[in-house]
Every structure is written in structure tokens, then in C-alpha cells.
Design an enzyme around this catalytic site. Sequence first.
Site, PDB file in Angstrom:
ATOM      1  N   ASP A   1      -4.292  -8.782  -4.748  1.00 46.90           N
ATOM      2  CA  ASP A   1      -4.465  -9.950  -3.892  1.00 46.90           C
ATOM      3  C   ASP A   1      -4.689 -11.218  -4.714  1.00 46.90           C
ATOM      4  O   ASP A   1      -4.175 -12.270  -4.379  1.00 46.90           O
ATOM      5  CB  ASP A   1      -5.639  -9.732  -2.927  1.00 46.90           C
TER       6      ASP A   1
ATOM      7  N   GLU B   1     -10.953 -11.033  -5.606  1.00 47.33           N
ATOM      8  CA  GLU B   1      -9.519 -10.992  -5.299  1.00 47.33           C
ATOM      9  C   GLU B   1      -9.048 -12.255  -4.597  1.00 47.33           C
ATOM     10  O   GLU B   1      -7.902 -12.368  -4.195  1.00 47.33           O
ATOM     11  CB  GLU B   1      -9.172  -9.741  -4.486  1.00 47.33           C
TER      12      GLU B   1
ATOM     13  N   CYS C   1      -9.500  -3.292 -10.502  1.00 46.07           N
ATOM     14  CA  CYS C   1      -8.935  -2.174  -9.737  1.00 46.07           C
ATOM     15  C   CYS C   1      -7.601  -2.532  -9.116  1.00 46.07           C
ATOM     16  O   CYS C   1      -7.026  -1.752  -8.373  1.00 46.07           O
ATOM     17  CB  CYS C   1      -9.913  -1.695  -8.675  1.00 46.07           C
TER      18      CYS C   1
ATOM     19  N   HIS D   1       0.812  -1.227   0.000  1.00 48.19           N
ATOM     20  CA  HIS D   1       0.000   0.000   0.000  1.00 48.19           C
ATOM     21  C   HIS D   1       0.839   1.267   0.000  1.00 48.19           C
ATOM     22  O   HIS D   1       0.412   2.303  -0.477  1.00 48.19           O
ATOM     23  CB  HIS D   1      -1.022  -0.047   1.134  1.00 48.19           C
TER      24      HIS D   1
HETATM   25  C1  PEP Z   1      -6.423  -5.693  -4.849  1.00 48.56           C
HETATM   26  O1  PEP Z   1      -6.242  -6.572  -4.008  1.00 48.56           O
HETATM   27  O2  PEP Z   1      -6.164  -5.831  -6.057  1.00 48.56           O
HETATM   28  C2  PEP Z   1      -6.954  -4.386  -4.452  1.00 48.56           C
HETATM   29  C3  PEP Z   1      -7.250  -3.478  -5.356  1.00 48.56           C
HETATM   30  O3  PEP Z   1      -7.104  -4.152  -3.130  1.00 48.56           O
HETATM   31  P1  PEP Z   1      -5.906  -3.760  -2.160  1.00 48.56           P
HETATM   32  O4  PEP Z   1      -4.703  -3.451  -3.008  1.00 48.56           O
HETATM   33  O5  PEP Z   1      -6.363  -2.573  -1.382  1.00 48.56           O
HETATM   34  O6  PEP Z   1      -5.732  -4.986  -1.340  1.00 48.56           O
HETATM   35 MG    MG Z   2      -7.106  -6.438  -2.032  1.00 45.17          MG
END
Ligand code: PEP
Ligand code: MG
Length: 574
Positions: A456, A432, A503, A189
Amino acid sequence: MLKGIAASPGIEIGKAYVLEGHQIVINKEKITEGMVENEIKRLEEAIVRSKEQLEKIKEKAEKELGHDKAEIFAAHIMVLEDPVFIDEIKSRIKSDKITAENAVSIVSQHYVEMFNNMNDEYLKERAADVRDVSERMIKNILGVPIETLADIFDESIIIAKDLTPSDTAQMDKEKVLAFATDMGGRTSHTAIMARSLEIPAVVGLVDISRKARTGDIVIVDGNKGIVHVNPDENTLKEYEKIRQDYINYRLELKELKDLPGMTRDGVRRVELSANIGTPKDVEGALNNGAEGVGLYRTEFLYMDRENLPTEEEQFAAYKQVAEAMAPRPIIIRTLDIGGDKKLPYLDMPDEMNPFLGWRAIRMCLDRPDILKTQLRAILRASFYGNVKIMYPMICRAEEIIKANSILEEAKKELKAEGIPFDDNLEVGIMVEIPSAAVIADILAKEVDFFSIGTNDLIQYTLAVDRMNEHISNLYEPLHPAVLRLVKNVIDASHSAGKWTGMCGEMAGDVTATPILLGLGLDEFSMSASSIPQVKKIIRSLTFDEAKQIAEKALKMEKPQEIRKMMEEFIEKIK
Ligand code: PEP
Ligand code: MG
């Protein structure tokens, strides 16, 4: 030259600022009567020390940044001198028998909340002052060295072992030219935040924090994942040119800003949206031509504080984004905490495998109070724009049904209270977890849309920790297993008359763009700064060409071969 992982594009050259980084642990145990005096003494000493530090910072700020900026620190000193605030902390130590750091934390949180709930912008800013000062006091009580990004005045390249997502969120783009860390992966993140702030970054450098010293000249190449510490004249010259070329390339891409994500033959149009973490990111999204927000990560609202955000606070943030983006759609994801995002105040269990643990929707279904407060806030914001809801980490249909029943309760309450909201707002899920991708046909019955979370999905499908720099070479979005799952999800949604977006960071990875386009992905949501380059690829292909390359890629057996083919293909278009 040090090789790491390219986490956020761009090239910067500047002076290093090496951050040490220390953990704060607040002792929440009760103290005995006999210890009270000592705790008061710790508090008083910390106040003196904090004042001295702030005086120094204020003086420096006055010289370097001017009177206005220095006033911030004058305000901090005033908080320290406020007898009501300090007396309250002392009486808490005495009456509740708690440690000095715990008392500061509790009392300051009370003031932060009070200021936050006021409608006056000026008073809201005071909440930030109290938060900063109390953090400083706590660190001084604990004897933890203070070094925060807020203390950096000169334009710097930040070097650290690791940075938390909230460190990144606090970065001031004016001062932080770029950053480089020992730890981390492309989809941690921290890296994601860097991309949304458009701060170049290289992570996973293993020992840069030991190799660089504050004041060293550093080149951060966030495109290639390379860092040079004290480079020679030639390298420096070469990089000054590379930097300028990259700036020109970005400027060229900016010209595509108002054009749609349409194939060259005009046959297929997809939606190109941005991922955001805070309302502040909306500006970057719009500047890069986002047609919506495909993922609003609401976790950041819950971080850097000592208790849960209220419905009002959440409503204010969601409404701000909904209004700023309207009439464009925004997809608000419900709380996805856990994994690399922890909330100290939630008393989350220590887990052996936090990424496989009590996180996201799992935690929210166990704590329906938290979920309902959030859903009420989202519903209320839906009146002010085009809002959709998305649940994270779904792996079975029951979870959607249960979450939706809480959503229905929230709707019923709002109706009874006469509060307006969009009763027809779309509700979708993140795909995911591999099981969700495999049973997409079953889950499609329960949702209006899917959004594939490849960050994920890839880590779970390939069993490759997305944050582990030692195995980042195995983290491959173009692995046949990932491509097959993506295809399965898109096909299942289309058969059910639903749509699928993506996403995860793969949506902004140009080597994947032609395949995703050819597979029929409807919406691509990514770090805003990636939108122009993805758009360029989409606009230079016909839909048939994209379908052909997707078909070809799906027949190939080795990740490496697919990658090679796609890199060569993209190189030709670029
Ligand atoms: C993902 O897992 O692709 C996602 C967009 O969520 P995060 O990166 O916040 O886990
Ligand atoms: Mg995720």
C-alpha cells in the site's frame, strides 16, 4: 507468447482449464404472499438439478479419484435429502416472505455456524458440506453456471478473467498446477495467496481467458511473467529444461533452511519471517525456514461466510498458529477489510475509491464491537505462544490510542473473567500510508514496533493502483520517494529504541534486499517461498557492503537507474 506480470514464481506446463466466473447476487427483498409458491418451486427445481449434478460428479470422482473422495459428494447429496434442512428453508420462505436463495443462505449459515462451533472434527467438516451444497443450490436457483475449482479433478492450469483471494485460498495444490489471469497486479491479494501456496502464477495478461481454451497446452512462467498457449515443440522442450533447472535451484536454496539471516561477516543478523493468510500456511512457513510470522492477514477468517466469525472461531485459528510457531513470534494483524477484500454481510458502502475508503482500522474504530471481539481472541491466543498485535492503515496517532483503549478494555474483561493472556504483548502498527511514514517519529511514541506495508505504501506514495495491470510499470519499489520513506521509518524507530520490520512484498524482492539490509531493517517478512532467496543474498554480503549500496541508491535520482544498479548487483551475487 503472452506477457503479463510475474505474480508467483515457478514454471509449470499442463492442460488449461478456463473458468468463466459468475457473480452471485442474493435478492434480499421481501416477497408478497402470492410469490411464495413460485419461490418454493424455484427451490424444488434447484434441489433436483443440484442432485443430478452431484450424482454426475460423484460418478466421475468414483472413477478418477476413488471411493473415499467420492464419498464427499455422497455427503453433499445427503444434505440435499435431509428433510429437516429442506423443510426449514421452505418454512422460512413462507413465514419470512423471502426469496428462495435468501432462505437457503440464511438457513445454511445457521447450520454452518452450529457445526463450526462443535468440538468434533467430523462435525466441523459437515459445515463445509453444508456451505458447498447451499452455494450450489443458490447458483441453481439463480441459474448461474456452476464451475468451481472444487470441480476440477485433473491437474490443470487455471485460466480466468480474475480470481478472488478466496478462489485462490481454495485451490488444491495437487490439482492446480498454476494459474494465469487477465486482471491483477503483483501485490493483489490473489497474487499474494498464490505465493504463499507456492502455485506459479502470471496475472495482468489482459485477454488470456479469451485466447486459451480448456484442454489447450499451456506454459506458465511465473518467474518472467510469460504464458505460452499451445507452444511449438521447440518451446516446449526448452521449457521442460528451464523447469527442471528451476526445480534444482529451489532445492539448492532449501539447504539454507536452518541457517540464520546473518551477513557474511557475522556483524548483522535480521529476522526472516513469513506472511500467512490462514493456519494452513504455517507448514509452508516452517518448511522454508521462517523464524516467525511477520504478518498474519486475518481477513480470510472473515471471508467466504455470511456473518462475522465468533471469538471462539478466531481464538481457535490464532491459537493454532501461535502453538505451531512457538517459541517463534507471530504478528497478528487486526482486520484489514476493504480495498480488494469485501465482506458482503457487513453492508459496506459502495465507494468510488475503496482503497482510500472505509477500510481496515477506520472501519474497526467505527465498529468497536468487531475490533474488541478480535482483540479478545488474539489476547487469549497470546497465552499459547509469542503473539504480537498489529493495527493496519494507521495514519495518525489518535487511531493507535483509540485502538489501544479498546485493547485495554478487552484485557480488563479477560482479567475479570479469569482468562489468561500475555499482558506484555507487543503492539505495533503497519506503516503503509505515506503520512504515517513521514510522521514515524511521532507514531514511534505510541508503539512497540513498526512494520512497513510497502504494497500500500508504494501505491499511495506513487499514486499507482497496485491492482491495475495498465500502470504496473510505474509501480516501483525502488523509487527514491519510497526508499526515503523507508529510511525515515527505520531511523525514527531506532531513535526511539523501537524496531522496524517490513511485511509488504518488497521484503521478498531480492533487488531491494541489500538496500533494506543496509538501511538497518530489523525484520523481513514475506511470502514463505521467498525466504531462501533473500537469505542467500543477506548471507553473501557484509554489513558494510550493504550500507554502502544503500547509501549509493539513496543518492541516485532516477528509479530506472536504481533498478539497473540493483539488478546487476544481484545478478553477480546469484
Ligand atoms: C501492505 O500493504 O504492504 C500489506 C502488507 O498489507 P496488504 O497487502 O494486506 O494490504
Ligand atoms: Mg496494506
